[in-house]
Motif scaffolding. Sequence first.
Motif, mmCIF file in Angstrom:
data_model
loop_
_atom_site.group_PDB
_atom_site.id
_atom_site.type_symbol
_atom_site.label_atom_id
_atom_site.label_comp_id
_atom_site.label_asym_id
_atom_site.label_seq_id
_atom_site.Cartn_x
_atom_site.Cartn_y
_atom_site.Cartn_z
ATOM 1 N N ALA A 66 4.172 -32.630 17.491
ATOM 2 C CA ALA A 66 3.710 -33.851 16.834
ATOM 3 C C ALA A 66 4.844 -34.505 16.057
ATOM 4 O O ALA A 66 4.945 -35.734 16.019
ATOM 5 N N TYR A 67 5.716 -33.691 15.452
ATOM 6 C CA TYR A 67 6.845 -34.262 14.708
ATOM 7 C C TYR A 67 7.817 -34.953 15.665
ATOM 8 O O TYR A 67 8.380 -35.991 15.336
ATOM 9 N N LEU A 68 8.011 -34.380 16.846
ATOM 10 C CA LEU A 68 8.890 -34.991 17.845
ATOM 11 C C LEU A 68 8.335 -36.338 18.292
ATOM 12 O O LEU A 68 9.065 -37.338 18.351
ATOM 13 N N LEU A 69 7.036 -36.387 18.580
ATOM 14 C CA LEU A 69 6.424 -37.654 18.988
ATOM 15 C C LEU A 69 6.485 -38.691 17.868
ATOM 16 O O LEU A 69 6.745 -39.876 18.116
ATOM 17 N N GLY A 70 6.275 -38.254 16.626
ATOM 18 C CA GLY A 70 6.377 -39.160 15.486
ATOM 19 C C GLY A 70 7.792 -39.689 15.313
ATOM 20 O O GLY A 70 7.996 -40.868 15.015
ATOM 21 N N LEU A 71 8.774 -38.830 15.541
ATOM 22 C CA LEU A 71 10.171 -39.249 15.435
ATOM 23 C C LEU A 71 10.527 -40.244 16.538
ATOM 24 O O LEU A 71 11.184 -41.260 16.277
ATOM 25 N N ILE A 72 10.084 -39.983 17.750
ATOM 26 C CA ILE A 72 10.337 -40.912 18.866
ATOM 27 C C ILE A 72 9.707 -42.271 18.563
ATOM 28 O O ILE A 72 10.334 -43.319 18.723
ATOM 29 N N SER A 117 10.483 -36.370 10.219
ATOM 30 C CA SER A 117 9.447 -37.250 10.744
ATOM 31 C C SER A 117 8.281 -37.340 9.763
ATOM 32 O O SER A 117 7.216 -36.764 9.994
ATOM 33 N N PRO A 118 8.473 -38.067 8.649
ATOM 34 C CA PRO A 118 7.441 -38.089 7.615
ATOM 35 C C PRO A 118 6.333 -39.105 7.852
ATOM 36 O O PRO A 118 5.599 -39.444 6.935
ATOM 37 N N TYR A 119 6.195 -39.596 9.080
ATOM 38 C CA TYR A 119 5.237 -40.658 9.366
ATOM 39 C C TYR A 119 3.795 -40.208 9.191
ATOM 40 O O TYR A 119 2.915 -41.013 8.977
ATOM 41 N N ARG A 150 19.116 -31.117 18.868
ATOM 42 C CA ARG A 150 20.238 -30.175 18.943
ATOM 43 C C ARG A 150 20.562 -29.592 17.560
ATOM 44 O O ARG A 150 20.950 -28.433 17.451
ATOM 45 N N LEU A 151 20.402 -30.389 16.528
ATOM 46 C CA LEU A 151 20.618 -29.902 15.169
ATOM 47 C C LEU A 151 19.451 -29.037 14.667
ATOM 48 O O LEU A 151 19.544 -28.431 13.604
ATOM 49 N N LYS A 152 18.369 -29.035 15.426
ATOM 50 C CA LYS A 152 17.160 -28.260 15.091
ATOM 51 C C LYS A 152 16.593 -28.664 13.725
ATOM 52 O O LYS A 152 16.256 -27.816 12.894
ATOM 53 N N ILE A 153 16.500 -29.982 13.520
ATOM 54 C CA ILE A 153 15.956 -30.473 12.252
ATOM 55 C C ILE A 153 14.717 -31.346 12.461
ATOM 56 O O ILE A 153 14.404 -32.172 11.621
ATOM 57 N N ILE A 154 14.040 -31.161 13.577
ATOM 58 C CA ILE A 154 12.793 -31.896 13.785
ATOM 59 C C ILE A 154 11.702 -31.158 13.014
ATOM 60 O O ILE A 154 11.222 -30.115 13.433
ATOM 61 N N ASP A 155 11.386 -31.694 11.858
ATOM 62 C CA ASP A 155 10.375 -31.089 11.008
ATOM 63 C C ASP A 155 9.674 -32.179 10.221
ATOM 64 O O ASP A 155 9.807 -33.359 10.504
#
Length: 159
Positions: free
Chosen positions: A2-8, A52-54, A43-48
């Motif tokens: 969900a954080y990845l989708l929010g970031l995208i 992604s505070p949306y 790659r930085l492994k910071i998808i959290d």
Amino acid sequence: MAYLLGLIAGVSIFWFGLSGYFQFPILHMGIGSIIFVIWFVARLKIIDRETSPYFLLPRILGYWIWLGGEIVKANLVVLRAALSVTPDIEPAMTRVKTRCKSDLAKASFANAITLTPGTVTIDIEGDELLVHGLYARDVAPGSFDEMDRRTSEAIDGKS
């Protein structure tokens, strides 16, 4: 996921909102830029939650409205001091303990203090903030308790 989708979604809306172009070469460069940013963050492994505070948006809207009111009230106090013939300012510094746990919440609390005219956060060390204020009464112990509580609830989700 969900954080990845929010970031995208967030990066895409940001890019398309700023560019406003939908022609072939620019659109493809934008899509390439979005893919690169997502790849780099993954790659930085910071998808959290902080990247992604949306998902915090519903909780944070009420906090922003409250903070806006506090900023207006503080502006009136500083305006009165600026326009007075003999300013009665009494600068002071104090340490403010926060209940915020995440770095995002601590930074948001520090920014909220700094956005409020007449006060500025100088340093964050652990769970304490060093705050300077134009008036000693504005930085007295307990002055920032409500702002701290509201920031913690909005960002960290604690009640």
